[in-house]
Write an enzyme that holds these catalytic residues in place. Sequence first.
Site, short mmCIF file in Angstrom:
data_model
loop_
_atom_site.label_atom_id
_atom_site.label_comp_id
_atom_site.label_asym_id
_atom_site.label_seq_id
_atom_site.Cartn_x
_atom_site.Cartn_y
_atom_site.Cartn_z
N HIS A 21 45.40 42.35 53.89
CA HIS A 21 44.96 43.63 53.26
C HIS A 21 45.18 43.37 51.64
O HIS A 21 45.48 44.58 50.92
CB HIS A 21 45.86 44.82 53.62
N SER A 42 34.87 34.57 25.25
CA SER A 42 34.08 35.78 25.22
C SER A 42 33.51 35.79 23.63
O SER A 42 34.13 35.14 22.70
CB SER A 42 35.08 36.93 25.21
N LYS A 69 39.62 35.16 25.04
CA LYS A 69 39.66 35.21 26.49
C LYS A 69 39.25 33.68 26.93
O LYS A 69 38.71 32.99 26.20
CB LYS A 69 38.30 36.19 26.84
N GLU A 127 32.57 33.18 38.97
CA GLU A 127 31.86 34.56 39.19
C GLU A 127 30.48 34.36 39.44
O GLU A 127 29.94 35.06 40.47
CB GLU A 127 32.11 35.33 38.12
#
Length: 457
Positions: A155, A276, A282, A289
């Site tokens: 979970h 970024s 970043k 992804e």
Amino acid sequence: MRLWGGRFAKKPDELAHQFTTSLPFDRRLVEHDIAGSIAHARMLGRCEIITADEARQLEAGLERVRAGLSSGELRLDPASEDIHTEIERLLGEQVGALAGKLHTARSRNDQVALDLRLFLREEIDSLRQGIASLQKALVDAAEGNMDAVLPGYTHLQRAQPVLLAHHLLAYFSMFQRDRERLGDCRKRVNVCPLGAAALAGTSFPVDPSFVAEQLGFDGVFANSMDAVSDRDFVLEFLAHAATGMVHVSQLCAELVLWSSAEFGFVRLADAWCTGSSIMPQKRNPDIAELARGKAGRVFGGLVGMLAVAKGLTLSYNRDYQEDKEAVFDAVDTLSGAVEVLREMISTAAFQRERMAEALEQGFLTATEVAGYLVRRGLAFREAHGIVGQVVRYCEKQGTTMEDLTIEEWRSFSREFGPDITECISPRGAVEAKASPGGTAPERVQEQIAAARKLLKE
Ligand code: ARG
């Protein structure tokens, strides 16, 4: 050039041609189309449907087409309807009117099914190799990080300590099944449909087994109508590719989560992160992804093909032309994702200190404490209740189980002794999970050995 102009007074509308042409994508089958045609020409000669000399000329012509296309000397003409038409046209340039004999006892319906099966067989083999090399990267990472312990989650809540190696090897198992499923599906891909002709078979004395043997197939179709309309092998492949992408997406999701500041369990190599355009600090896990995101298109291909095939009457329908782009895209997406994932895993730096810190909060060894009481004769349910009270007590005090004195422990149960401290150490908890397939180091070593053996097969 068209393969069917005779009964038409007019050419097809240019818009109709644009809408129906498959050459922009089925050109990818060029090698397979030529290989299939060579096998077919040989069979025609052998069965004396054409002369041996004609068969030899056709084969030589097809070889010249193959060489010309690969050297760039010959070019595919976009005005052709599909790769089959185009190869026959190019063959005509080589051998003249004789090219017109190649299509004897054959239809594009069995031809296209043949080409796609040849293509998929080859791609399945290289996908399986690609997956194996990802699996190897996972085993290497597991073996190189045997001392790393991190929280295992259920979970997405901290549950019990596990070896990082154990966690990584769970993915080995998933990819192993993917590889097996593809291997299983290959058996049904590797059946030769040539000789079914348009749908009913042919009145020429063909030898489909000879063609099958030439092309390395394990067998031939049993029913000509099925042979030209069976796309189960496509559906099956797409389903397995989709399942593979589920696994890719899950591992990528872990890399994304683990590389966040909140988790910090992994640092992806610079080469596998992007920056970024606005935030100079970043370091984004874009590649992970995107590999995760690309699962969507493979699922789309599967659902799309299910929808194409559903409700189609026998036998070949042009709808089936839609199968190729779904297959090509699934092959490219899965193979690309597996490759980048392999590189990300083999260059990732796993952060064992951060993993160790994460083990400090969350009472991950509470189950161990319950086990301790059970070994002293309490029923598991009662032990569970007692440890629940210990956890509640610690939470209220803002402490951890490690901070409790022996007196505090004994206030919950007289069974607690000083050895309770060993029981609550994450490493101890891991070592105790020596049940088959568990996370204890010796069990994980066994998994590594078994995994290495599977990779050798
Ligand atoms: N381009 C077609 C396909 O991909 C080839 C078969 C065409 N057959 C036909 N009867 N129109 O399925």
